[in-house]
Design a protein around this motif. Structure first.
Motif, mmCIF file in Angstrom:
data_model
loop_
_atom_site.group_PDB
_atom_site.id
_atom_site.type_symbol
_atom_site.label_atom_id
_atom_site.label_comp_id
_atom_site.label_asym_id
_atom_site.label_seq_id
_atom_site.Cartn_x
_atom_site.Cartn_y
_atom_site.Cartn_z
ATOM 1 N N VAL A 10 -1.399 11.355 4.871
ATOM 2 C CA VAL A 10 -2.024 9.428 4.609
ATOM 3 C C VAL A 10 -0.775 9.414 4.533
ATOM 4 O O VAL A 10 -0.604 7.786 5.298
ATOM 5 C CB VAL A 10 -2.160 9.100 3.239
ATOM 6 C CG1 VAL A 10 -2.387 8.354 2.572
ATOM 7 C CG2 VAL A 10 -3.882 10.238 2.784
ATOM 8 N N GLU A 11 0.661 9.780 4.884
ATOM 9 C CA GLU A 11 1.558 9.241 4.712
ATOM 10 C C GLU A 11 1.658 8.747 6.111
ATOM 11 O O GLU A 11 2.397 8.384 6.858
ATOM 12 C CB GLU A 11 2.267 9.525 4.586
ATOM 13 C CG GLU A 11 4.306 9.041 4.401
ATOM 14 C CD GLU A 11 3.900 7.121 3.540
ATOM 15 O OE1 GLU A 11 4.936 7.309 3.816
ATOM 16 O OE2 GLU A 11 3.158 7.444 2.564
ATOM 17 N N ARG A 14 -0.399 6.459 7.166
ATOM 18 C CA ARG A 14 0.469 4.691 7.384
ATOM 19 C C ARG A 14 1.255 4.806 7.573
ATOM 20 O O ARG A 14 2.384 3.140 8.531
ATOM 21 C CB ARG A 14 0.936 5.246 5.873
ATOM 22 C CG ARG A 14 1.397 3.880 5.154
ATOM 23 C CD ARG A 14 2.432 3.611 4.104
ATOM 24 N NE ARG A 14 3.837 5.133 3.857
ATOM 25 C CZ ARG A 14 4.203 3.892 5.598
ATOM 26 N NH1 ARG A 14 4.459 2.679 5.434
ATOM 27 N NH2 ARG A 14 4.886 4.383 4.615
ATOM 28 N N LEU A 36 -6.574 0.537 5.042
ATOM 29 C CA LEU A 36 -5.198 0.620 5.370
ATOM 30 C C LEU A 36 -3.964 0.432 6.376
ATOM 31 O O LEU A 36 -3.105 -0.901 6.331
ATOM 32 C CB LEU A 36 -4.737 2.561 5.076
ATOM 33 C CG LEU A 36 -3.512 2.403 4.892
ATOM 34 C CD1 LEU A 36 -2.258 2.519 3.512
ATOM 35 C CD2 LEU A 36 -3.151 4.149 4.775
ATOM 36 N N GLU A 37 -4.884 -0.374 7.368
ATOM 37 C CA GLU A 37 -4.583 -0.550 8.624
ATOM 38 C C GLU A 37 -3.952 -1.839 8.437
ATOM 39 O O GLU A 37 -3.372 -2.532 8.845
ATOM 40 C CB GLU A 37 -5.983 -0.090 9.493
ATOM 41 C CG GLU A 37 -6.001 1.211 9.685
ATOM 42 C CD GLU A 37 -6.456 1.637 11.015
ATOM 43 O OE1 GLU A 37 -6.588 0.044 11.995
ATOM 44 O OE2 GLU A 37 -8.124 1.651 10.935
ATOM 45 N N PRO A 41 -0.637 -2.174 5.665
ATOM 46 C CA PRO A 41 0.314 -0.160 5.519
ATOM 47 C C PRO A 41 1.025 -0.390 4.929
ATOM 48 O O PRO A 41 1.411 1.609 4.017
ATOM 49 C CB PRO A 41 0.192 -0.712 6.499
ATOM 50 C CG PRO A 41 0.850 -1.841 7.223
ATOM 51 C CD PRO A 41 -0.720 -2.242 6.373
ATOM 52 N N GLU A 42 1.016 -1.383 3.175
ATOM 53 C CA GLU A 42 1.565 -1.117 2.634
ATOM 54 C C GLU A 42 1.444 -0.783 1.145
ATOM 55 O O GLU A 42 2.285 -1.122 -0.287
ATOM 56 C CB GLU A 42 2.924 -2.299 2.507
ATOM 57 C CG GLU A 42 3.969 -2.106 3.973
ATOM 58 C CD GLU A 42 5.251 -1.066 3.848
ATOM 59 O OE1 GLU A 42 5.367 -0.440 3.006
ATOM 60 O OE2 GLU A 42 4.524 -0.269 5.298
ATOM 61 N N SER A 43 0.205 -1.141 0.838
ATOM 62 C CA SER A 43 -0.283 -0.912 -0.094
ATOM 63 C C SER A 43 -0.753 0.215 -0.867
ATOM 64 O O SER A 43 -1.186 1.493 0.328
ATOM 65 C CB SER A 43 -2.149 -1.239 0.038
ATOM 66 O OG SER A 43 -2.618 -1.536 -0.977
ATOM 67 N N ASN A 44 -0.448 0.229 -1.952
ATOM 68 C CA ASN A 44 0.068 2.108 -1.941
ATOM 69 C C ASN A 44 -1.755 2.196 -3.154
ATOM 70 O O ASN A 44 -2.095 3.197 -3.447
ATOM 71 C CB ASN A 44 1.035 1.747 -3.959
ATOM 72 C CG ASN A 44 2.152 2.143 -3.742
ATOM 73 O OD1 ASN A 44 2.739 2.814 -2.355
ATOM 74 N ND2 ASN A 44 3.481 1.963 -4.280
ATOM 75 N N TYR A 100 -4.358 1.326 -1.612
ATOM 76 C CA TYR A 100 -5.087 1.516 -0.444
ATOM 77 C C TYR A 100 -4.849 3.164 -0.176
ATOM 78 O O TYR A 100 -5.486 3.794 0.886
ATOM 79 C CB TYR A 100 -4.948 1.120 1.374
ATOM 80 C CG TYR A 100 -5.486 -0.481 0.534
ATOM 81 C CD1 TYR A 100 -6.779 -0.425 -0.185
ATOM 82 C CD2 TYR A 100 -5.353 -1.414 1.892
ATOM 83 C CE1 TYR A 100 -8.137 -2.216 0.094
ATOM 84 C CE2 TYR A 100 -5.750 -2.988 0.907
ATOM 85 C CZ TYR A 100 -7.205 -3.420 0.624
ATOM 86 O OH TYR A 100 -7.756 -4.309 0.554
ATOM 87 N N LYS A 101 -3.366 3.195 0.248
ATOM 88 C CA LYS A 101 -3.022 5.578 0.296
ATOM 89 C C LYS A 101 -3.865 5.993 -0.666
ATOM 90 O O LYS A 101 -3.582 7.050 -0.630
ATOM 91 C CB LYS A 101 -1.322 5.172 -0.063
ATOM 92 C CG LYS A 101 -0.809 4.528 1.582
ATOM 93 C CD LYS A 101 0.849 4.798 1.005
ATOM 94 C CE LYS A 101 1.345 5.250 -0.011
ATOM 95 N NZ LYS A 101 2.617 5.767 0.031
#
Length: 137
Positions: free
Chosen positions: A10-11, A14, A57-58, A61-64, A66-67
Motif C-alpha cells: 500500500v505504501e 501511495r 487513494l489516487e 494519496p495523503e489520506s490515512n 484510504y490507505k
C-alpha cells in the motif's frame, strides 16, 4: 521468495501515486502501476473493491483512511499472496528507484539491505526484525 507485506504494498502504491504514476510523464512507473491495477482486475473482475480503494487513494494519496481501506481490501482478497502481484510490486519499486522523487519517497520506508523492508525516518531506521539504527547529526 520473500513476500512484500500488504502495508508495504500500500505504501509503495501511495508513493507511486505521489511520484507521478498516474501521469504520462514517467512511462515506466505509470506502466508498472497500471499493470498492478490490471492484474487485480484480472484476478477479481471489474469493479472490484481493491481497485475501487486504490482509485480513492489516487484521488487523495495523503489520506490515512484510504490507505487503511486499501490495506484491508488487499488483505481480505489475499492479493499480497499472489506471486504475480509480488513481481509487479517489485517492478514498480525498481521503476520508481529510477526517478529522483520516487527514490526519495521510497527511502522513507524501504530499507535497502537486500530484501528487508522497514521504516526509515529522518534520523532513524527501524527494520522488520525490530532492530533500529540511529544516525547522529
Amino acid at each position: 521468495m520473500d513476500l512484500i507485506s500488504v502495508p508495504d504494498i500500500v505504501e509503495t502504491l501511495r508513493v507511486a501515486i505521489g511520484s507521478g504514476a498516474t501521469e504520462v510523464a514517467n512511462s515506466a512507473v505509470k506502466s508498472a502501476f497500471d499493470a498492478i491495477k490490471q492484474k487485480i482486475t484480472d484476478l477479481l473482475g471489474p469493479d472490484n473493491p481493491p481497485n475501487k480503494a486504490l482509485e480513492s487513494l489516487e484521488q487523495n494519496p495523503e489520506s490515512n483512511g484510504y490507505k487503511m481501506v486499501l490495506e484491508e481490501e488487499l488483505k481480505k482478497h489475499e492479493i499480497s499472496d499472489k506471486e504475480d502481484i509480488q513481481t509487479l510490486i517489485k517492478e514498480l519499486i525498481a521503476a520508481m528507484q529510477q526517478t529522483q522523487t520516487g527514490k526519495e519517497q521510497l527511502a522513507k520506508f524501504l530499507n535497502h539491505d537486500e530484501t528487508n523492508i522497514g521504516v526509515q525516518g529522518d534520523n532513524i531506521t527501524v527494520n522488520v526484525s525490530g532492530d533500529y539504527n540511529v544516525k547522529k547529526t
